[in-house]
Write a protein that holds these residues in place. Sequence first.
Motif, PDB file in Angstrom:
ATOM      1  N   ALA A 145      30.650 -12.472 -24.544  1.00  0.00           N
ATOM      2  CA  ALA A 145      32.062 -12.099 -24.414  1.00  0.00           C
ATOM      3  C   ALA A 145      32.638 -11.500 -25.684  1.00  0.00           C
ATOM      4  O   ALA A 145      33.531 -10.665 -25.623  1.00  0.00           O
ATOM      5  N   GLY A 146      32.170 -11.870 -26.854  1.00  0.00           N
ATOM      6  CA  GLY A 146      32.721 -11.355 -28.088  1.00  0.00           C
ATOM      7  C   GLY A 146      32.124 -10.037 -28.536  1.00  0.00           C
ATOM      8  O   GLY A 146      32.516  -9.499 -29.562  1.00  0.00           O
ATOM      9  N   PHE A 147      31.189  -9.481 -27.800  1.00  0.00           N
ATOM     10  CA  PHE A 147      30.535  -8.233 -28.189  1.00  0.00           C
ATOM     11  C   PHE A 147      31.536  -7.088 -28.107  1.00  0.00           C
ATOM     12  O   PHE A 147      32.108  -6.823 -27.045  1.00  0.00           O
ATOM     13  N   PRO A 148      31.783  -6.378 -29.232  1.00  0.00           N
ATOM     14  CA  PRO A 148      32.874  -5.399 -29.253  1.00  0.00           C
ATOM     15  C   PRO A 148      32.658  -4.174 -28.364  1.00  0.00           C
ATOM     16  O   PRO A 148      33.628  -3.602 -27.864  1.00  0.00           O
ATOM     17  N   LEU A 149      31.432  -3.743 -28.151  1.00  0.00           N
ATOM     18  CA  LEU A 149      31.203  -2.540 -27.348  1.00  0.00           C
ATOM     19  C   LEU A 149      31.004  -2.844 -25.869  1.00  0.00           C
ATOM     20  O   LEU A 149      30.566  -1.984 -25.108  1.00  0.00           O
ATOM     21  N   ARG A 150      31.344  -4.028 -25.462  1.00  0.00           N
ATOM     22  CA  ARG A 150      31.150  -4.425 -24.070  1.00  0.00           C
ATOM     23  C   ARG A 150      32.079  -3.659 -23.124  1.00  0.00           C
ATOM     24  O   ARG A 150      31.699  -3.311 -22.009  1.00  0.00           O
ATOM     25  N   TRP A 151      33.271  -3.369 -23.563  1.00  0.00           N
ATOM     26  CA  TRP A 151      34.269  -2.777 -22.676  1.00  0.00           C
ATOM     27  C   TRP A 151      34.171  -1.259 -22.584  1.00  0.00           C
ATOM     28  O   TRP A 151      34.678  -0.661 -21.639  1.00  0.00           O
ATOM     29  N   VAL A 152      33.518  -0.584 -23.546  1.00  0.00           N
ATOM     30  CA  VAL A 152      33.493   0.882 -23.561  1.00  0.00           C
ATOM     31  C   VAL A 152      32.793   1.463 -22.328  1.00  0.00           C
ATOM     32  O   VAL A 152      33.367   2.319 -21.630  1.00  0.00           O
ATOM     33  N   PRO A 153      31.568   1.040 -21.981  1.00  0.00           N
ATOM     34  CA  PRO A 153      30.942   1.610 -20.779  1.00  0.00           C
ATOM     35  C   PRO A 153      31.704   1.278 -19.498  1.00  0.00           C
ATOM     36  O   PRO A 153      31.777   2.096 -18.586  1.00  0.00           O
ATOM     37  N   VAL A 154      32.287   0.088 -19.443  1.00  0.00           N
ATOM     38  CA  VAL A 154      33.042  -0.294 -18.245  1.00  0.00           C
ATOM     39  C   VAL A 154      34.278   0.585 -18.103  1.00  0.00           C
ATOM     40  O   VAL A 154      34.574   1.107 -17.018  1.00  0.00           O
ATOM     41  N   LEU A 155      34.994   0.801 -19.195  1.00  0.00           N
ATOM     42  CA  LEU A 155      36.197   1.631 -19.159  1.00  0.00           C
ATOM     43  C   LEU A 155      35.868   3.072 -18.800  1.00  0.00           C
ATOM     44  O   LEU A 155      36.535   3.679 -17.959  1.00  0.00           O
ATOM     45  N   LEU A 156      34.828   3.624 -19.411  1.00  0.00           N
ATOM     46  CA  LEU A 156      34.438   5.005 -19.091  1.00  0.00           C
ATOM     47  C   LEU A 156      34.018   5.141 -17.635  1.00  0.00           C
ATOM     48  O   LEU A 156      34.359   6.124 -16.964  1.00  0.00           O
ATOM     49  N   PHE A 157      33.260   4.163 -17.150  1.00  0.00           N
ATOM     50  CA  PHE A 157      32.820   4.238 -15.757  1.00  0.00           C
ATOM     51  C   PHE A 157      34.010   4.144 -14.794  1.00  0.00           C
ATOM     52  O   PHE A 157      34.131   4.942 -13.868  1.00  0.00           O
ATOM     53  N   VAL A 158      34.884   3.171 -15.006  1.00  0.00           N
ATOM     54  CA  VAL A 158      36.007   2.985 -14.087  1.00  0.00           C
ATOM     55  C   VAL A 158      36.934   4.200 -14.118  1.00  0.00           C
ATOM     56  O   VAL A 158      37.454   4.614 -13.084  1.00  0.00           O
ATOM     57  N   CYS A 159      37.124   4.791 -15.287  1.00  0.00           N
ATOM     58  CA  CYS A 159      38.040   5.928 -15.408  1.00  0.00           C
ATOM     59  C   CYS A 159      37.443   7.247 -14.944  1.00  0.00           C
ATOM     60  O   CYS A 159      38.195   8.136 -14.509  1.00  0.00           O
ATOM     61  N   LEU A 160      36.131   7.433 -15.016  1.00  0.00           N
ATOM     62  CA  LEU A 160      35.553   8.741 -14.701  1.00  0.00           C
ATOM     63  C   LEU A 160      34.402   8.723 -13.699  1.00  0.00           C
ATOM     64  O   LEU A 160      34.165   9.729 -13.027  1.00  0.00           O
TER      65      LEU A 160
END
Length: 149
Positions: free
Chosen positions: A36-51
């Motif tokens: 849960a504390g891994f900082p780059l965890r949200w980047v692929p999820v955000l890019l996928f959901v947005c594009l």
Amino acid sequence: MTTDPTAPASRTRRHRARAAVAASGWLALAVTLLPAGFPLRWVPVLLFVCLGPGLALLHPQPRGLRPGARLEAFALAAPLSLALAALTATFLFLIGGFSVPAFLVPLAAFTTVAAFLPGLPLPAATRGAVAPADAGSFLSRERGPGGGR
């Protein structure tokens, strides 16, 4: 009859792009397994959901995209993706089953299927983003009385 030597290369490039879009959802789902504390965890999820889902719907055009249509497809991919994400999240909230994996699995499955189907037709992809010959520049038009903007 002449053949275009770049045709197999462009076809391969198109297949790679489709495969990358299809795999992006599953990559986003796999990233959620990181701590849960891994900082780059949200980047692929955000890019996928947005594009992701929007690109899957618009990108695989039968004859490729013209330069003006590439920008149109990219600009339209975000609202389409976010609309599909909102519908999925709303449905999951209504049935009381929202979680990140439950949210990403249907989006990833939809994106995988849509990536290997022909893309939705875009007006600029078929006719090009070119103004008609008889349409003059808006800068050369005479202004009426009062100038106006």
